[in-house]
Write a protein that holds these residues in place. Structure first.
Motif, PDB file in Angstrom:
ATOM      1  N   THR A  43      -6.588  86.690  16.864  1.00  0.00           N
ATOM      2  CA  THR A  43      -5.921  85.595  16.161  1.00  0.00           C
ATOM      3  C   THR A  43      -6.361  84.274  16.769  1.00  0.00           C
ATOM      4  O   THR A  43      -6.345  84.114  17.988  1.00  0.00           O
ATOM      5  N   VAL A  44      -6.746  83.347  15.909  1.00  0.00           N
ATOM      6  CA  VAL A  44      -7.091  81.997  16.350  1.00  0.00           C
ATOM      7  C   VAL A  44      -6.058  81.048  15.744  1.00  0.00           C
ATOM      8  O   VAL A  44      -5.909  80.977  14.525  1.00  0.00           O
ATOM      9  N   THR A  45      -5.346  80.356  16.613  1.00  0.00           N
ATOM     10  CA  THR A  45      -4.370  79.362  16.191  1.00  0.00           C
ATOM     11  C   THR A  45      -4.963  77.994  16.500  1.00  0.00           C
ATOM     12  O   THR A  45      -5.389  77.744  17.629  1.00  0.00           O
ATOM     13  N   VAL A  46      -4.996  77.135  15.495  1.00  0.00           N
ATOM     14  CA  VAL A  46      -5.623  75.816  15.619  1.00  0.00           C
ATOM     15  C   VAL A  46      -4.526  74.780  15.875  1.00  0.00           C
ATOM     16  O   VAL A  46      -3.517  74.746  15.166  1.00  0.00           O
ATOM     17  N   TYR A  47      -4.754  73.946  16.894  1.00  0.00           N
ATOM     18  CA  TYR A  47      -3.804  72.890  17.253  1.00  0.00           C
ATOM     19  C   TYR A  47      -4.518  71.543  17.262  1.00  0.00           C
ATOM     20  O   TYR A  47      -5.709  71.465  17.546  1.00  0.00           O
ATOM     21  N   ASP A  48      -3.746  70.489  16.994  1.00  0.00           N
ATOM     22  CA  ASP A  48      -4.283  69.131  17.040  1.00  0.00           C
ATOM     23  C   ASP A  48      -3.984  68.461  18.387  1.00  0.00           C
ATOM     24  O   ASP A  48      -4.184  67.274  18.543  1.00  0.00           O
ATOM     25  N   ALA A 106      -1.606  70.335  24.288  1.00  0.00           N
ATOM     26  CA  ALA A 106      -0.322  70.922  24.692  1.00  0.00           C
ATOM     27  C   ALA A 106       0.149  72.001  23.714  1.00  0.00           C
ATOM     28  O   ALA A 106       1.169  72.634  23.941  1.00  0.00           O
ATOM     29  N   MET A 107      -0.576  72.194  22.629  1.00  0.00           N
ATOM     30  CA  MET A 107      -0.288  73.207  21.601  1.00  0.00           C
ATOM     31  C   MET A 107       1.093  73.007  20.964  1.00  0.00           C
ATOM     32  O   MET A 107       1.818  73.946  20.715  1.00  0.00           O
ATOM     33  N   LYS A 108       1.420  71.763  20.680  1.00  0.00           N
ATOM     34  CA  LYS A 108       2.696  71.456  20.023  1.00  0.00           C
ATOM     35  C   LYS A 108       2.523  71.171  18.536  1.00  0.00           C
ATOM     36  O   LYS A 108       3.456  71.289  17.772  1.00  0.00           O
ATOM     37  N   LYS A 109       1.315  70.769  18.126  1.00  0.00           N
ATOM     38  CA  LYS A 109       1.066  70.437  16.724  1.00  0.00           C
ATOM     39  C   LYS A 109       0.137  71.484  16.111  1.00  0.00           C
ATOM     40  O   LYS A 109      -1.081  71.338  16.102  1.00  0.00           O
ATOM     41  N   LYS A 110       0.738  72.557  15.602  1.00  0.00           N
ATOM     42  CA  LYS A 110      -0.026  73.656  15.005  1.00  0.00           C
ATOM     43  C   LYS A 110      -0.566  73.228  13.648  1.00  0.00           C
ATOM     44  O   LYS A 110       0.144  72.660  12.829  1.00  0.00           O
ATOM     45  N   VAL A 111      -1.840  73.531  13.423  1.00  0.00           N
ATOM     46  CA  VAL A 111      -2.521  73.131  12.204  1.00  0.00           C
ATOM     47  C   VAL A 111      -2.782  74.325  11.284  1.00  0.00           C
ATOM     48  O   VAL A 111      -2.603  74.241  10.077  1.00  0.00           O
ATOM     49  N   TYR A 112      -3.178  75.454  11.876  1.00  0.00           N
ATOM     50  CA  TYR A 112      -3.638  76.576  11.055  1.00  0.00           C
ATOM     51  C   TYR A 112      -3.691  77.825  11.926  1.00  0.00           C
ATOM     52  O   TYR A 112      -3.768  77.724  13.157  1.00  0.00           O
ATOM     53  N   GLU A 113      -3.662  78.989  11.285  1.00  0.00           N
ATOM     54  CA  GLU A 113      -3.810  80.237  12.016  1.00  0.00           C
ATOM     55  C   GLU A 113      -4.571  81.222  11.147  1.00  0.00           C
ATOM     56  O   GLU A 113      -4.350  81.272   9.934  1.00  0.00           O
ATOM     57  N   LEU A 114      -5.459  82.000  11.753  1.00  0.00           N
ATOM     58  CA  LEU A 114      -6.225  82.986  11.010  1.00  0.00           C
ATOM     59  C   LEU A 114      -6.545  84.153  11.919  1.00  0.00           C
ATOM     60  O   LEU A 114      -6.490  84.045  13.138  1.00  0.00           O
ATOM     61  N   SER A 115      -6.852  85.291  11.310  1.00  0.00           N
ATOM     62  CA  SER A 115      -7.105  86.508  12.088  1.00  0.00           C
ATOM     63  C   SER A 115      -8.351  87.213  11.643  1.00  0.00           C
ATOM     64  O   SER A 115      -8.757  87.132  10.473  1.00  0.00           O
ATOM     65  N   GLY A 116      -8.945  87.940  12.572  1.00  0.00           N
ATOM     66  CA  GLY A 116     -10.108  88.783  12.313  1.00  0.00           C
ATOM     67  C   GLY A 116      -9.973  90.055  13.155  1.00  0.00           C
ATOM     68  O   GLY A 116      -8.906  90.325  13.709  1.00  0.00           O
ATOM     69  N   ARG A 117     -11.079  90.774  13.286  1.00  0.00           N
ATOM     70  CA  ARG A 117     -11.053  91.998  14.081  1.00  0.00           C
ATOM     71  C   ARG A 117     -12.367  92.128  14.834  1.00  0.00           C
ATOM     72  O   ARG A 117     -13.442  91.999  14.242  1.00  0.00           O
ATOM     73  N   ALA A 118     -12.249  92.396  16.127  1.00  0.00           N
ATOM     74  CA  ALA A 118     -13.430  92.555  16.978  1.00  0.00           C
ATOM     75  C   ALA A 118     -14.158  93.842  16.668  1.00  0.00           C
ATOM     76  O   ALA A 118     -13.599  94.778  16.162  1.00  0.00           O
TER      77      ALA A 118
END
Length: 165
Positions: A145-150, A153-165
């Motif tokens: 899972t990759v969670t994108v922040y602006d 401090a990871m307080k402003k979440k922008v987006y989240e997406l998932s893949g598989r290794a």
């Protein structure tokens, strides 16, 4: 006495204005982010190529893997950042494609092993495009899972997406 009171009030107001100025939080450059491009693919039958205005994406064959890329744009839909996860080799690519003093931060986590994660960003240089490549070394078959922040401090979440290794 009246002049001293006025001078004291003026000094107090000036000090208060200084404190407010010094403690104000800086604004993020990306006040309105939009997704201007997104691809997700099962990599069983790759190689798979997806074009974009930054540098394109090529996913290699990796049975059972799911790769993705997301391109973020500003309010005018001009590209400002891109992230890619490649199952083959468990590689993360992050890009900052607008030299505006701001960047996005990518928290990468995967299931198992106690929920390991790391925070990554493109280097901040004077170049128009900065990129960083990270070998994540994630065990095969794990959900990533990759969670994108602006903000770092990871307080402003922008987006989240998932893949598989």
């Amino acid at each position: 006495m009246r002049h001293r009171t006025i001078a004291s009030l003026a000094a107090t107001a000036s000090a208060a204005a200084t404190v407010i100025t010094l403690t104000a939080t800086p604004a993020n450059a990306y006040s309105e982010l939009t997704v201007v491009g997104r691809e997700s693919t099962v990599t069983d039958y790759c190689p798979c190529r997806f074009n974009d205005n930054i540098d394109g994406t090529l996913f290699e064959k990796d049975a059972g893997g799911v790769g993705f890329k997301v391109i973020h744009g500003n309010a005018s839909r001009h590209e400002v950042a891109k992230v890619e996860f490649h199952p083959y080799g468990e590689i993360l690519h992050v890009y900052d494609v607008k030299n505006d003093g701001d960047t996005l931060y990518y928290k990468v986590s995967y299931e198992g092993d106690g929920g390991k994660w790391g925070l990554y960003a493109a280097p901040s240089t004077s170049k128009v495009m900065d990129s960083r490549t990270v070998n994540l070394d994630i065990p095969e078959g794990r959900r990533v899972t990759v969670t994108v922040y602006d903000d770092k401090a990871m307080k402003k979440k922008v987006y989240e997406l998932s893949g598989r290794a």
